[in-house]
Motif scaffolding. Structure first.
Motif, mmCIF file in Angstrom:
data_model
loop_
_atom_site.group_PDB
_atom_site.id
_atom_site.type_symbol
_atom_site.label_atom_id
_atom_site.label_comp_id
_atom_site.label_asym_id
_atom_site.label_seq_id
_atom_site.Cartn_x
_atom_site.Cartn_y
_atom_site.Cartn_z
ATOM 1 N N UNK A 51 0.832 -1.200 0.000
ATOM 2 C CA UNK A 51 0.000 0.000 0.000
ATOM 3 C C UNK A 51 0.864 1.246 0.000
ATOM 4 N N UNK A 52 0.603 2.173 -0.956
ATOM 5 C CA UNK A 52 1.426 3.371 -1.048
ATOM 6 C C UNK A 52 1.191 4.352 0.092
ATOM 7 N N UNK B 22 15.476 5.927 1.598
ATOM 8 C CA UNK B 22 15.088 5.226 0.373
ATOM 9 C C UNK B 22 14.782 6.243 -0.718
ATOM 10 N N UNK B 23 15.011 5.859 -1.954
ATOM 11 C CA UNK B 23 14.869 6.790 -3.080
ATOM 12 C C UNK B 23 13.480 6.794 -3.682
ATOM 13 N N UNK B 24 12.691 5.796 -3.383
ATOM 14 C CA UNK B 24 11.344 5.714 -3.942
ATOM 15 C C UNK B 24 10.713 4.403 -3.524
ATOM 16 N N UNK B 25 9.542 4.131 -4.066
ATOM 17 C CA UNK B 25 8.901 2.876 -3.694
ATOM 18 C C UNK B 25 8.258 2.224 -4.901
ATOM 19 N N UNK B 26 7.974 0.958 -4.740
ATOM 20 C CA UNK B 26 7.430 0.131 -5.804
ATOM 21 C C UNK B 26 6.278 -0.690 -5.239
ATOM 22 N N UNK B 27 5.124 -0.627 -5.868
ATOM 23 C CA UNK B 27 3.969 -1.390 -5.404
ATOM 24 C C UNK B 27 4.053 -2.834 -5.880
ATOM 25 N N UNK B 28 3.722 -3.753 -4.991
ATOM 26 C CA UNK B 28 3.765 -5.174 -5.354
ATOM 27 C C UNK B 28 2.788 -5.512 -6.477
ATOM 28 N N UNK B 29 1.723 -4.725 -6.571
ATOM 29 C CA UNK B 29 0.731 -5.000 -7.619
ATOM 30 C C UNK B 29 1.047 -4.282 -8.936
ATOM 31 N N UNK B 30 2.168 -3.598 -9.011
ATOM 32 C CA UNK B 30 2.508 -2.832 -10.213
ATOM 33 C C UNK B 30 2.665 -3.744 -11.421
ATOM 34 N N UNK B 31 2.337 -3.215 -12.581
ATOM 35 C CA UNK B 31 2.503 -3.950 -13.834
ATOM 36 C C UNK B 31 3.996 -4.099 -14.129
ATOM 37 N N UNK B 32 4.383 -5.135 -14.863
ATOM 38 C CA UNK B 32 5.802 -5.338 -15.178
ATOM 39 C C UNK B 32 6.480 -4.099 -15.762
#
Length: 203
Positions: A73-74, A87-97
């Motif tokens: 969750x963002x 940290x420089x940023x974040x990535x959602x586990x549900x993100x598209x490839x």
């Protein structure tokens, strides 16, 4: 999750996955040994969570890699704390490839990453006098203030250059200058300072 990320990233001709860790405590030794450009760091891990693992990497590894927090969750306060930790940023586990690949490339290049409304509101809610003092002492020029607002809005150097009708190298110079004045490690830290200080408001 790790197997899926590996498959997505290794399908790219310009990206290699050099290692994996099953828990936060294994991250620092692996980073020292393998020297990756980017680490995708799960925010919740056994033994050592992603926040502490991020701090450990930045504290103990010379020339540390860019760090992307991986989360469900963002709006998670853990994500915000990890960004504050460096940290420089974040990535959602549900993100598209394609989004995953794009995020890793942006992190490697030191460009802006998504800083959505939920995190902007968290940063503003965590407002503190120290952040305000840092902004005041920095004595940014009018153009640097303008660039900081656009960085905080999530624009890349190329997008800022287009907005201001200047060259990309000119924008890079302004960004480098404002980061130095703010004592910020990277753009993400500058954005957090901008919101925590009240220099930029959510929305």
């Amino acid at each position: 999750m790790r197997a899926g990320l590996r498959a997505i990233l290794e399908a790219q001709p310009d990206i290699s996955v050099v290692g994996e860790a099953a828990d936060g405590a294994a991250v620092v030794p692996l980073v020292r040994q393998l020297r990756p450009d980017v680490v995708a760091m799960d925010v919740r891990m056994p033994l050592l969570d992603g926040i502490e693992a991020t701090r450990a990497v930045l504290r103990s590894v010379p020339g540390p890699p860019k760090i992307l927090v991986v989360t469900t969750f963002e709006q998670d306060d853990y994500v915000y704390q990890a960004l504050r930790a460096g940290a420089d940023g974040f990535l959602l586990k549900r993100a598209a490839p394609a989004e995953i690949v794009h995020a890793v490339r942006l992190a490697a290049e030191g460009e802006s990453l998504l800083f959505p409304a939920a995190l902007r509101e968290l940063a503003a809610a965590h407002g503190n006098p120290r952040a305000r003092a840092v902004l005041e002492r920095a004595a940014l020029t009018a153009r640097e203030e303008e660039v900081l607002r656009l960085v905080a809005a999530g624009l890349t150097n190329a997008e800022i250059a287009q907005r201001l009708v200047v060259g990309t190298e000119t924008v890079k110079t302004h960004v480098s200058s404002l980061l130095a004045k703010l004592g910020a490690r990277d753009r993400t830290q500058a954005v957090i300072l901008a919101y925590e200080s009240g220099f930029v408001a959510p929305g």
